[in-house]
Design a protein around this motif. Sequence first.
Motif, PDB file in Angstrom:
ATOM      1  N   SER A  11     -85.671  16.679  37.170  1.00 45.90           N
ATOM      2  CA  SER A  11     -84.748  16.673  38.311  1.00 45.90           C
ATOM      3  C   SER A  11     -83.505  17.518  38.062  1.00 45.90           C
ATOM      4  CB  SER A  11     -84.319  15.229  38.632  1.00 45.90           C
ATOM      5  OG  SER A  11     -85.431  14.434  38.963  1.00 45.90           O
ATOM      6  N   GLU A  12     -83.387  18.061  36.866  1.00 47.32           N
ATOM      7  CA  GLU A  12     -82.245  18.893  36.469  1.00 47.32           C
ATOM      8  C   GLU A  12     -80.918  18.178  36.706  1.00 47.32           C
ATOM      9  OE1 GLU A  12     -82.322  22.892  37.878  1.00 47.32           O
ATOM     10  OE2 GLU A  12     -84.325  23.296  37.073  1.00 47.32           O
ATOM     11  N   ARG A  13     -80.809  17.024  36.101  1.00 44.62           N
ATOM     12  CA  ARG A  13     -79.562  16.274  36.206  1.00 44.62           C
ATOM     13  C   ARG A  13     -79.269  15.570  34.877  1.00 44.62           C
ATOM     14  NH1 ARG A  13     -81.329  11.407  40.418  1.00 44.62           N
ATOM     15  NH2 ARG A  13     -82.685  10.244  38.980  1.00 44.62           N
ATOM     16  N   ILE A  14     -77.982  15.290  34.680  1.00 42.15           N
ATOM     17  CA  ILE A  14     -77.499  14.648  33.474  1.00 42.15           C
ATOM     18  C   ILE A  14     -76.850  13.333  33.867  1.00 42.15           C
ATOM     19  CG2 ILE A  14     -76.027  14.881  31.429  1.00 42.15           C
ATOM     20  CD1 ILE A  14     -75.982  17.920  31.963  1.00 42.15           C
ATOM     21  N   ALA A  15     -77.199  12.257  33.185  1.00 41.66           N
ATOM     22  CA  ALA A  15     -76.551  10.961  33.377  1.00 41.66           C
ATOM     23  C   ALA A  15     -75.499  10.801  32.295  1.00 41.66           C
ATOM     24  CB  ALA A  15     -77.563   9.833  33.303  1.00 41.66           C
ATOM     25  N   VAL A  16     -74.241  10.640  32.710  1.00 32.44           N
ATOM     26  CA  VAL A  16     -73.120  10.547  31.773  1.00 32.44           C
ATOM     27  C   VAL A  16     -72.603   9.115  31.769  1.00 32.44           C
ATOM     28  CG1 VAL A  16     -70.867  11.477  31.125  1.00 32.44           C
ATOM     29  CG2 VAL A  16     -72.511  12.935  32.334  1.00 32.44           C
ATOM     30  N   SER A  17     -72.449   8.561  30.578  1.00 32.71           N
ATOM     31  CA  SER A  17     -71.986   7.185  30.423  1.00 32.71           C
ATOM     32  C   SER A  17     -70.730   7.173  29.568  1.00 32.71           C
ATOM     33  CB  SER A  17     -73.077   6.336  29.762  1.00 32.71           C
ATOM     34  OG  SER A  17     -72.616   5.028  29.469  1.00 32.71           O
ATOM     35  N   TYR A  18     -69.705   6.439  30.027  1.00 40.01           N
ATOM     36  CA  TYR A  18     -68.447   6.292  29.302  1.00 40.01           C
ATOM     37  C   TYR A  18     -68.305   4.838  28.837  1.00 40.01           C
ATOM     38  CZ  TYR A  18     -67.206  10.680  31.690  1.00 40.01           C
ATOM     39  OH  TYR A  18     -67.191  11.964  32.169  1.00 40.01           O
ATOM     40  N   PRO A  19     -67.762   4.603  27.644  1.00 38.64           N
ATOM     41  CA  PRO A  19     -67.695   3.237  27.095  1.00 38.64           C
ATOM     42  C   PRO A  19     -66.979   2.232  27.993  1.00 38.64           C
ATOM     43  CG  PRO A  19     -67.212   4.839  25.385  1.00 38.64           C
ATOM     44  CD  PRO A  19     -67.278   5.599  26.676  1.00 38.64           C
ATOM     45  N   LEU A  20     -65.940   2.657  28.715  1.00 37.65           N
ATOM     46  CA  LEU A  20     -65.123   1.727  29.485  1.00 37.65           C
ATOM     47  C   LEU A  20     -65.512   1.647  30.957  1.00 37.65           C
ATOM     48  CD1 LEU A  20     -61.546   2.632  28.158  1.00 37.65           C
ATOM     49  CD2 LEU A  20     -63.157   0.940  27.256  1.00 37.65           C
ATOM     50  N   ASP A  21     -66.428   2.464  31.391  1.00 38.85           N
ATOM     51  CA  ASP A  21     -66.702   2.628  32.813  1.00 38.85           C
ATOM     52  C   ASP A  21     -68.011   1.938  33.181  1.00 38.85           C
ATOM     53  OD1 ASP A  21     -67.222   3.675  35.426  1.00 38.85           O
ATOM     54  OD2 ASP A  21     -65.871   5.324  34.975  1.00 38.85           O
ATOM     55  N   HIS A  22     -67.970   1.071  34.195  1.00 36.06           N
ATOM     56  CA  HIS A  22     -69.163   0.354  34.632  1.00 36.06           C
ATOM     57  C   HIS A  22     -70.157   1.262  35.355  1.00 36.06           C
ATOM     58  CE1 HIS A  22     -67.477  -3.486  33.508  1.00 36.06           C
ATOM     59  NE2 HIS A  22     -66.409  -3.272  34.240  1.00 36.06           N
ATOM     60  N   ASN A  23     -69.721   2.455  35.717  1.00 39.47           N
ATOM     61  CA  ASN A  23     -70.583   3.387  36.442  1.00 39.47           C
ATOM     62  C   ASN A  23     -71.237   4.388  35.512  1.00 39.47           C
ATOM     63  OD1 ASN A  23     -69.923   2.479  39.173  1.00 39.47           O
ATOM     64  ND2 ASN A  23     -67.899   3.313  38.743  1.00 39.47           N
ATOM     65  N   ILE A  24     -72.331   4.955  35.993  1.00 36.08           N
ATOM     66  CA  ILE A  24     -72.939   6.139  35.396  1.00 36.08           C
ATOM     67  C   ILE A  24     -72.709   7.294  36.362  1.00 36.08           C
ATOM     68  CG2 ILE A  24     -75.139   7.253  34.845  1.00 36.08           C
ATOM     69  CD1 ILE A  24     -76.142   4.573  33.826  1.00 36.08           C
ATOM     70  N   TYR A  25     -72.421   8.465  35.819  1.00 34.49           N
ATOM     71  CA  TYR A  25     -72.151   9.633  36.658  1.00 34.49           C
ATOM     72  C   TYR A  25     -73.295  10.631  36.513  1.00 34.49           C
ATOM     73  CZ  TYR A  25     -67.565   7.611  37.034  1.00 34.49           C
ATOM     74  OH  TYR A  25     -66.530   6.736  37.284  1.00 34.49           O
ATOM     75  N   LEU A  26     -73.899  10.988  37.633  1.00 30.05           N
ATOM     76  CA  LEU A  26     -74.950  11.998  37.645  1.00 30.05           C
ATOM     77  C   LEU A  26     -74.341  13.346  37.973  1.00 30.05           C
ATOM     78  CD1 LEU A  26     -78.050  10.454  39.477  1.00 30.05           C
ATOM     79  CD2 LEU A  26     -77.733  10.861  37.039  1.00 30.05           C
ATOM     80  N   ILE A  27     -74.571  14.312  37.105  1.00 30.14           N
ATOM     81  CA  ILE A  27     -74.103  15.676  37.335  1.00 30.14           C
ATOM     82  C   ILE A  27     -75.284  16.623  37.180  1.00 30.14           C
ATOM     83  CG2 ILE A  27     -71.759  15.166  36.554  1.00 30.14           C
ATOM     84  CD1 ILE A  27     -72.396  16.501  33.907  1.00 30.14           C
ATOM     85  N   ASP A  28     -75.166  17.806  37.774  1.00 35.15           N
ATOM     86  CA  ASP A  28     -76.210  18.805  37.573  1.00 35.15           C
ATOM     87  C   ASP A  28     -75.917  19.599  36.309  1.00 35.15           C
ATOM     88  OD1 ASP A  28     -74.326  20.794  38.207  1.00 35.15           O
ATOM     89  OD2 ASP A  28     -75.007  20.974  40.288  1.00 35.15           O
TER      90      ASP A  28
END
Length: 385
Positions: free
Chosen positions: A235-252
């Motif tokens: 899908s050409e996307r990256i899932a980014v996870s931060y230690p303090l953040d309840h969300n995951i961020y999808l970026i291309d």
Amino acid sequence: MKSILNCSTSLLLILIISTGCQSRSTIDNYIEPELTHTLKKIGEYEIPVDSMTATNFLHYQYLEEDGIEYFTMLNSIKQEINLYNINRKELAFTIPLSFEGPNGIGNLEGFNSGYFIHNLDSIFILNRTRRQLFLVNGESELINSFDSFRDTSLPSAVIAPFAPMLLHDNEAILLNIQNGMKYGGRNKSYRSDYAMKVGLENRDYNYFLSYPDVFTKGTWGFDLHRISWAFDKESERIAVSYPLDHNIYLIDFDGNLIESIPARSEVIIDAESISKSQLKSKTGASEYYFSQGKYGKIHYDPIRKIYLRDCIPGLSLDKQKAGVTKLDRRLVILDKDMKKTGEVKTSSDMRLNLFFGREGIHQHVPTANEDMLKFELYDYVSINK
């Protein structure tokens, strides 16, 4: 010639949207979806190793080449990459990495120097101490090296299980380690260069990725800034996870935000800032880190098309002093549409090392036996199955 994207529109968008997603009302209004799947243990196995192989490995990678599945790991004792045939449960061969000479890549000591095997003719080695990326073949011969990492004013790249490298359109995409910020004070803003793309032919390099707004609300020390990411190449996307953040961020693959998705666990309570007394204490920083709930590594399983997010609850100071290590550690599971489908407990109290093969999800199990690598095998199944 180098070009640097100091702050693109997409990066600003990441910060703006993450600010909205991290508002207190959003967190309080979170509704847990109905969970439909879990991980079922379907087996375990062992691979014998010799006395010159370190079983407490830091760097590893799954590889399928010519129809053969390999578990690969960087053996720090001999500085070589060991490739184990998973089906035969045995060492297939090793790729020694020279310290010096015409094929030398230096000493790979340390947590953040690592490797990425594109195929057995293209193996990328990152020496973070020297800030160099090397390309070698399966015969350990040096093919190329990239020195653009030597600008010490910029965050330096890392290849590790929490931050794998991706090769796409003749560019290397790497996560950068968390420097260029204050660890003992609040950061009112963050730079926009915590990931990079390196052109393997033109040698241009561009920077992208910053921190969400929740990080500007307190003082977090060093380790709670550690970003993790995972790639979905199809899908050409990256899932980014931060230690303090309840969300995951999808970026291309260019760093543009696609969406942010709640991927939280009830065991993760919002972190508190590190105190001045903890900063001054010799043990305060580590005690603080272990006392805070945090999100660890994020993984993507391209076979079952699921994401797994490590959720590590805090351990109180009293429990730390009492020697308690057992945690209610969880894995949050999301499907290919980023819908949370499961949350399972994990028995690991140490590094959670997972890789994904045709037969299932493999989890390394540390043991006192230094002559064996032990793994458990899991499948992703419906809860009522």
